[in-house]
Motif scaffolding. Structure first.
Motif, PDB file in Angstrom:
ATOM      1  N   ALA A  41       1.109  12.350  -5.280  1.00  8.04           N
ATOM      2  CA  ALA A  41       2.416  12.813  -4.814  1.00  8.04           C
ATOM      3  C   ALA A  41       2.559  12.559  -3.316  1.00  8.04           C
ATOM      4  O   ALA A  41       3.649  12.211  -2.834  1.00  8.04           O
ATOM      5  CB  ALA A  41       2.595  14.293  -5.131  1.00  8.04           C
ATOM      6  N   SER A  42       1.462  12.713  -2.574  1.00 13.60           N
ATOM      7  CA  SER A  42       1.487  12.434  -1.131  1.00 13.60           C
ATOM      8  C   SER A  42       1.792  10.963  -0.866  1.00 13.60           C
ATOM      9  O   SER A  42       2.409  10.626   0.147  1.00 13.60           O
ATOM     10  CB  SER A  42       0.147  12.805  -0.500  1.00 13.60           C
ATOM     11  N   PHE A  43       1.355  10.084  -1.773  1.00 12.43           N
ATOM     12  CA  PHE A  43       1.668   8.664  -1.615  1.00 12.43           C
ATOM     13  C   PHE A  43       3.161   8.424  -1.716  1.00 12.43           C
ATOM     14  O   PHE A  43       3.732   7.619  -0.960  1.00 12.43           O
ATOM     15  CB  PHE A  43       0.922   7.839  -2.667  1.00 12.43           C
ATOM     16  N   VAL A  44       3.815   9.104  -2.643  1.00 13.93           N
ATOM     17  CA  VAL A  44       5.274   8.995  -2.751  1.00 13.93           C
ATOM     18  C   VAL A  44       5.933   9.499  -1.467  1.00 13.93           C
ATOM     19  O   VAL A  44       6.872   8.883  -0.947  1.00 13.93           O
ATOM     20  CB  VAL A  44       5.781   9.782  -3.974  1.00 13.93           C
ATOM     21  N   VAL A  45       5.439  10.615  -0.951  1.00 10.77           N
ATOM     22  CA  VAL A  45       5.967  11.159   0.313  1.00 10.77           C
ATOM     23  C   VAL A  45       5.733  10.178   1.453  1.00 10.77           C
ATOM     24  O   VAL A  45       6.591   9.996   2.325  1.00 10.77           O
ATOM     25  CB  VAL A  45       5.311  12.520   0.614  1.00 10.77           C
ATOM     26  N   LEU A  46       4.569   9.523   1.455  1.00  8.62           N
ATOM     27  CA  LEU A  46       4.275   8.530   2.485  1.00  8.62           C
ATOM     28  C   LEU A  46       5.256   7.365   2.424  1.00  8.62           C
ATOM     29  O   LEU A  46       5.750   6.885   3.458  1.00  8.62           O
ATOM     30  CB  LEU A  46       2.836   8.033   2.319  1.00  8.62           C
ATOM     31  N   CYS A  47       5.544   6.886   1.226  1.00 13.45           N
ATOM     32  CA  CYS A  47       6.512   5.783   1.083  1.00 13.45           C
ATOM     33  C   CYS A  47       7.885   6.198   1.592  1.00 13.45           C
ATOM     34  O   CYS A  47       8.581   5.407   2.247  1.00 13.45           O
ATOM     35  CB  CYS A  47       6.597   5.350  -0.381  1.00 13.45           C
ATOM     36  N   ALA A  48       8.280   7.448   1.295  1.00 16.22           N
ATOM     37  CA  ALA A  48       9.552   7.945   1.819  1.00 16.22           C
ATOM     38  C   ALA A  48       9.515   8.006   3.349  1.00 16.22           C
ATOM     39  O   ALA A  48      10.508   7.703   4.019  1.00 16.22           O
ATOM     40  CB  ALA A  48       9.855   9.327   1.237  1.00 16.22           C
ATOM     41  N   GLY A  49       8.361   8.367   3.902  1.00 20.72           N
ATOM     42  CA  GLY A  49       8.234   8.443   5.348  1.00 20.72           C
ATOM     43  C   GLY A  49       8.297   7.089   6.015  1.00 20.72           C
ATOM     44  O   GLY A  49       8.915   6.933   7.076  1.00 20.72           O
ATOM     45  N   ILE A  50       7.657   6.086   5.412  1.00 24.80           N
ATOM     46  CA  ILE A  50       7.685   4.753   6.016  1.00 24.80           C
ATOM     47  C   ILE A  50       9.097   4.172   5.933  1.00 24.80           C
ATOM     48  O   ILE A  50       9.548   3.446   6.822  1.00 24.80           O
ATOM     49  CB  ILE A  50       6.649   3.829   5.348  1.00 24.80           C
ATOM     50  N   TYR A  51       9.818   4.514   4.853  1.00 26.72           N
ATOM     51  CA  TYR A  51      11.236   4.119   4.777  1.00 26.72           C
ATOM     52  C   TYR A  51      12.022   4.784   5.904  1.00 26.72           C
ATOM     53  O   TYR A  51      12.814   4.124   6.595  1.00 26.72           O
ATOM     54  CB  TYR A  51      11.834   4.503   3.429  1.00 26.72           C
ATOM     55  N   ALA A  67      12.238  -2.383   2.809  1.00 23.98           N
ATOM     56  CA  ALA A  67      11.269  -3.481   2.745  1.00 23.98           C
ATOM     57  C   ALA A  67       9.878  -2.993   3.121  1.00 23.98           C
ATOM     58  O   ALA A  67       8.880  -3.389   2.502  1.00 23.98           O
ATOM     59  CB  ALA A  67      11.708  -4.617   3.672  1.00 23.98           C
ATOM     60  N   ALA A  68       9.784  -2.121   4.124  1.00 24.83           N
ATOM     61  CA  ALA A  68       8.477  -1.591   4.536  1.00 24.83           C
ATOM     62  C   ALA A  68       7.858  -0.780   3.409  1.00 24.83           C
ATOM     63  O   ALA A  68       6.652  -0.897   3.126  1.00 24.83           O
ATOM     64  CB  ALA A  68       8.625  -0.742   5.794  1.00 24.83           C
ATOM     65  N   ALA A  69       8.656   0.059   2.755  1.00 23.41           N
ATOM     66  CA  ALA A  69       8.143   0.858   1.637  1.00 23.41           C
ATOM     67  C   ALA A  69       7.714  -0.037   0.477  1.00 23.41           C
ATOM     68  O   ALA A  69       6.696   0.229  -0.180  1.00 23.41           O
ATOM     69  CB  ALA A  69       9.208   1.846   1.173  1.00 23.41           C
ATOM     70  N   ALA A  70       8.473  -1.108   0.228  1.00 23.51           N
ATOM     71  CA  ALA A  70       8.111  -2.029  -0.852  1.00 23.51           C
ATOM     72  C   ALA A  70       6.796  -2.737  -0.550  1.00 23.51           C
ATOM     73  O   ALA A  70       5.946  -2.905  -1.432  1.00 23.51           O
ATOM     74  CB  ALA A  70       9.233  -3.053  -1.053  1.00 23.51           C
ATOM     75  N   ILE A  71       6.624  -3.161   0.694  1.00 17.78           N
ATOM     76  CA  ILE A  71       5.363  -3.806   1.081  1.00 17.78           C
ATOM     77  C   ILE A  71       4.201  -2.841   0.902  1.00 17.78           C
ATOM     78  O   ILE A  71       3.129  -3.207   0.401  1.00 17.78           O
ATOM     79  CB  ILE A  71       5.442  -4.313   2.532  1.00 17.78           C
ATOM     80  N   LEU A  72       4.400  -1.583   1.288  1.00 13.81           N
ATOM     81  CA  LEU A  72       3.351  -0.580   1.135  1.00 13.81           C
ATOM     82  C   LEU A  72       2.939  -0.430  -0.328  1.00 13.81           C
ATOM     83  O   LEU A  72       1.741  -0.341  -0.644  1.00 13.81           O
ATOM     84  CB  LEU A  72       3.833   0.760   1.691  1.00 13.81           C
ATOM     85  N   CYS A  73       3.904  -0.430  -1.213  1.00 19.32           N
ATOM     86  CA  CYS A  73       3.593  -0.259  -2.637  1.00 19.32           C
ATOM     87  C   CYS A  73       2.825  -1.450  -3.201  1.00 19.32           C
ATOM     88  O   CYS A  73       2.100  -1.312  -4.201  1.00 19.32           O
ATOM     89  CB  CYS A  73       4.875  -0.052  -3.437  1.00 19.32           C
ATOM     90  N   ILE A  93       3.142   9.736   9.710  1.00 17.85           N
ATOM     91  CA  ILE A  93       4.340   8.902   9.620  1.00 17.85           C
ATOM     92  C   ILE A  93       5.601   9.763   9.635  1.00 17.85           C
ATOM     93  O   ILE A  93       6.599   9.423  10.305  1.00 17.85           O
ATOM     94  CB  ILE A  93       4.283   8.026   8.357  1.00 17.85           C
ATOM     95  N   TRP A  94       5.594  10.878   8.927  1.00 16.03           N
ATOM     96  CA  TRP A  94       6.768  11.749   8.957  1.00 16.03           C
ATOM     97  C   TRP A  94       6.959  12.375  10.336  1.00 16.03           C
ATOM     98  O   TRP A  94       8.103  12.541  10.796  1.00 16.03           O
ATOM     99  CB  TRP A  94       6.670  12.825   7.879  1.00 16.03           C
ATOM    100  N   ALA A  95       5.874  12.715  11.012  1.00 15.13           N
ATOM    101  CA  ALA A  95       6.003  13.228  12.380  1.00 15.13           C
ATOM    102  C   ALA A  95       6.645  12.179  13.280  1.00 15.13           C
ATOM    103  O   ALA A  95       7.536  12.491  14.081  1.00 15.13           O
ATOM    104  CB  ALA A  95       4.632  13.639  12.921  1.00 15.13           C
ATOM    105  N   ALA A  96       6.217  10.928  13.142  1.00  8.26           N
ATOM    106  CA  ALA A  96       6.787   9.856  13.959  1.00  8.26           C
ATOM    107  C   ALA A  96       8.255   9.617  13.626  1.00  8.26           C
ATOM    108  O   ALA A  96       9.087   9.432  14.535  1.00  8.26           O
ATOM    109  CB  ALA A  96       5.981   8.570  13.740  1.00  8.26           C
TER     110      ALA A  96
END
Length: 507
Positions: A106-116, A130-136, A159-162
């Motif tokens: 679940a944290s990975f999903v949150v990470l993808c949302a954060g990178i987006y 595109a960044a989230a897609a590359i991460l996946c 990433i969410w803090a940033a």
């Protein structure tokens, strides 16, 4: 002169374009990712990795009123927040390990949302997607999530803090909370939160704050310092209470890195940095990131500040870790690798920062589409999905096989008679076995530990790896591992076996 920064009013769009633009693509993509992740959780029932199992074990020891066994044979460095979380999950019994995997995925999903969110805020929504897609598509990251590595929630916090700080500079509040949590998971975050402390204090010196009484400024600075000190203070306090040494984590990590051959000299760090970036991001993404950074620096120089700062901080921390003689592994470059993905994403979606109608925008978009098509074809034809599938399958099947073995009546009876310790070839299977049998560090040992060889020779339950794939990952993982530690000792009798392991008893 570079083009002016900032979005301009879009040109009138056709009805079809307007309808497509009104579709909440990011929300749909996030929902699809969440569903796919949950399906993967069910299809691949994996279990925590070595470090995360120890977090569960140490948390269980705390709940039982015992000091956690931080100083065991080849034990990893503890991570306070992971230990606290492990204590909560240990209340679920054996099922706590699978819940830990679920939370990490679940944290990975949150990470993808954060990178987006970071890519969208720094540049445009398309760059974020595109960044989230590359991460996946960088399979190392989903694999870390499937094995419950703490790196995934750590990255999500950073990433969410940033992203939130970029949206509203000197935001404080939730940014402090996220960075403090990151600092309780990995000490690399201490540098980030220390720099954020200086950034926040610098804001207090601006002209809008000069009229405020100095006492108010000092109070706010003290509050910032308290937030910044949470990670180091909790870590040092935990080390001191449990081991009597406030620097135990540092000295233990250094010694273990030397024993496992993970240390690098200063001269080796640059080559290790290059290799790790290539392994994590892969060459096409890394080269695209270099081009994306240069183009973004020309078109929108102020927008690259946050991603570039995170890249510099992460890479600089990795270099300092190597110079300090600590473990040099690719996971310490995960934060800068995410920034590599953001800059690579700018190559694919950066055309959206240009004014609508420009021929350069249309050419860039067409070229980006061609690159995407090429990437899809390349991935489908070159990437070996079988390796990813077989690796996850092996990790899940081997753990269930170990549970089956230790639950066999003859094995459980031998463990209950306490004829001696339960032993495994080396350190790799110790936390899994301890979790399954609810054993202490004296009751479950490694035969590779020279201090335990005499005890093991007198009797006990010995676990041996019999599957080739598991043998290479769990019995012969270090150059110092002795193959004979996976050979039955005289006087032991075989009492049970499964597809991956066998149990021998001497009582």
């Amino acid at each position: 002169m570079p083009p002016a920064e900032g979005a301009v009013a879009p040109a009138p769009r056709s009805t079809l374009a307007a309808r497509l633009g009104a579709v909440p693509w990011p929300a749909l993509a996030l929902a699809a990712l969440a569903i796919a992740t949950f399906v993967g959780f069910l299809i691949y029932p994996t279990y925590p990795n070595y470090d995360s199992y120890y977090s569960l074990i140490w948390g269980r020891e705390i709940l039982h009123g015992h000091l956690p066994s931080f100083d065991g044979y080849r034990t990893p460095t503890e991570h306070p927040l992971a230990v606290f979380f492990g204590a909560a999950l240990s209340l679920l019994g054996r099922h706590g390990d699978r819940v830990m995997v679920f939370c990490t995925e679940a944290s990975f999903v949150v990470l993808c949302a954060g990178i987006y969110r970071l890519g969208r805020t720094a540049f445009t929504p398309l760059v974020g997607l595109a960044a989230a897609a590359i991460l996946c598509t960088r399979f190392d990251f989903p694999f870390l999530a499937a094995r419950a590595y703490i790196d995934i929630p750590y990255l999500a916090f950073v990433i969410w803090a940033a992203a939130l700080e970029l949206e509203r500079p000197r935001r404080g509040g939730i940014v402090w909370v996220l960075l403090a949590c990151a600092g309780l998971l990995r000490p690399e975050a201490w540098l980030i939160i220390g720099l954020y402390f200086l950034w926040m204090c610098g804001g207090e010196l601006g002209p809008e704050h000069r009229a405020h009484p100095p006492r108010e400024r000092w109070i706010r600075w003290a509050k910032y310092a308290t937030w910044a000190a949470i990670g180091p203070l909790v870590w040092v306090l935990m080390d001191f209470v449990v081991t009597g040494s406030p620097t135990f984590s540092l000295t233990h990590t250094t010694g273990l890195a030397e024993e496992l051959g993970r240390t690098k000299g200063l001269a080796e760090v640059p080559d290790a940095t290059r290799r790790f970036f290539l392994n994590l991001a892969k060459a096409p993404v890394l080269y695209a990131a270099i081009a994306g950074f240069l183009v973004a620096l020309w078109l929108a120089p102020r927008r690259v500040v946050m991603p570039a700062a995170l890249w510099l901080i992460g890479t600089g921390t990795f270099v300092m870790v190597g110079v300090a003689g600590l473990s040099v592994i690719d996971r310490y470059l995960l934060v800068p690798t995410l920034m590599v993905m953001v800059f690579a994403a700018f190559v694919l979606g950066g055309w959206t920062v240009l004014r609508p109608g420009l021929w350069t925008r249309r050419v860039w978009a067409a070229a980006a589409l061609a690159v995407i098509v090429y990437g899809v074809v390349f991935t489908a034809t070159k990437v070996n999905f079988h390796n990813f599938d077989s690796e996850l399958t092996l990790r899940g099947n081997s753990h269930r096989s170990l549970v089956e073995l230790l639950d066999r009546p003859d094995v459980k009876a031998a463990v209950a008679r306490k004829c001696g310790p339960v032993s495994t070839p080396n350190h790799k299977l110790v936390p899994d076995t301890r979790w399954i049998v609810d054993g202490s560090d004296r009751e479950v040992v490694a035969r590779a530990d020279p201090t335990q060889k005499a005890r093991v020779a007198r009797g006990g339950v010995s676990i041996f790896v019999v599957d080739r794939g598991a043998l290479l990952r769990q019995a012969l993982v270090a150059t110092t591992d002795d193959p004979f530690d996976n050979v039955p000792l005289p006087g032991y009798t075989k009492v049970a076996s499964t597809g991956y392991y066998a149990a021998y008893v001497r009582c």
